[in-house]
Design a protein around this motif. Sequence first.
Motif, PDB file in Angstrom:
ATOM      1  N   GLU A  81      -1.941   9.985  -5.189  1.00  0.00           N
ATOM      2  CA  GLU A  81      -2.396   9.144  -4.070  1.00  0.00           C
ATOM      3  C   GLU A  81      -3.762   9.605  -3.565  1.00  0.00           C
TER       4      GLU A  81
ATOM      5  N   ILE B 212       0.989   3.277  -7.420  1.00  0.00           N
ATOM      6  CA  ILE B 212       0.232   3.646  -6.228  1.00  0.00           C
ATOM      7  C   ILE B 212      -0.809   2.568  -5.971  1.00  0.00           C
TER       8      ILE B 212
ATOM      9  N   SER C 224      -7.123   7.348  -3.825  1.00  0.00           N
ATOM     10  CA  SER C 224      -7.811   7.012  -2.580  1.00  0.00           C
ATOM     11  C   SER C 224      -9.268   7.457  -2.618  1.00  0.00           C
TER      12      SER C 224
ATOM     13  N   HIS D  64      -3.829   1.112  -3.033  1.00  0.00           N
ATOM     14  CA  HIS D  64      -4.642   1.420  -1.853  1.00  0.00           C
ATOM     15  C   HIS D  64      -5.613   0.280  -1.634  1.00  0.00           C
TER      16      HIS D  64
ATOM     17  N   ASP E 224       0.872  -1.171   0.000  1.00  0.00           N
ATOM     18  CA  ASP E 224       0.000   0.000   0.000  1.00  0.00           C
ATOM     19  C   ASP E 224       0.910   1.222   0.000  1.00  0.00           C
ATOM     20  N   GLY E 225       0.435   2.287  -0.631  1.00  0.00           N
ATOM     21  CA  GLY E 225       1.241   3.506  -0.682  1.00  0.00           C
ATOM     22  C   GLY E 225       1.719   3.777  -2.095  1.00  0.00           C
ATOM     23  N   SER E 226       2.933   4.307  -2.208  1.00  0.00           N
ATOM     24  CA  SER E 226       3.452   4.665  -3.525  1.00  0.00           C
ATOM     25  C   SER E 226       4.943   4.385  -3.614  1.00  0.00           C
TER      26      SER E 226
ATOM     27  N   ARG F  37       1.806  12.741  -4.256  1.00  0.00           N
ATOM     28  CA  ARG F  37       0.786  12.932  -3.214  1.00  0.00           C
ATOM     29  C   ARG F  37      -0.585  13.201  -3.824  1.00  0.00           C
TER      30      ARG F  37
END
Length: 202
Positions: free
Chosen positions: A126, A94, A130, A96, A63-65, A123
């Motif tokens: 992301e 990316i 999300s 999630h 999870d994340g980038s 960011r």
Amino acid sequence: MKDSIDSLDFSHLAPAGYYIALRIGFAFPMEEVNALPPAWVAEYTRDGLMLHDPVMRWVYANDGSSRWSEFTIDDPRGVLGRAAEHGLCFGVAISHSDEDSDGQRSFGSFARNDREFKVEEIRLLETRLSALHASRLPPANLTQAELEALRMVKNGLLMKQIANELGVTEGAVKQRLKNAKLKLKAKTSTQAATLATGYGLI
């Protein structure tokens, strides 16, 4: 109201191309957009690169980038090098997922041909991914009666047939389908049945 993937203009942030898959359940995403170069998609598909793609392996395990250049995953088939030949020189992955263990996953792979992605761009990507993931969360308030009516719509039964099967009036069926449409934000009963199927509710 949920945003469409296209309305968020990912092409501005990922001018070389991108791929987004939303709410992958057992096998298939509820929704996806493939804005990668057609010649790369053809080569990728022809050579069966998905199982060897470091990006795909990363998004399913994390999870994340992560920028592609930061991967520590082996790439024996040279997938990233081959992608660069199609202008996908710099990328970010990316991913999630829902917090529960059976949670669905959404991910995106975004590419540029001129430079690495900046921190603020990652960011923003992301945040957008999300938000898209959250907006596709299936409603939890459909009743069993509403789901049963939708299941019958999916199976091609007409209003009269559904009423006979359930032993209720056509008016009761109409009300159940109306409630289901509202909860699923669907315009028609057929669309509601399709959405419920995509969510794995029926």
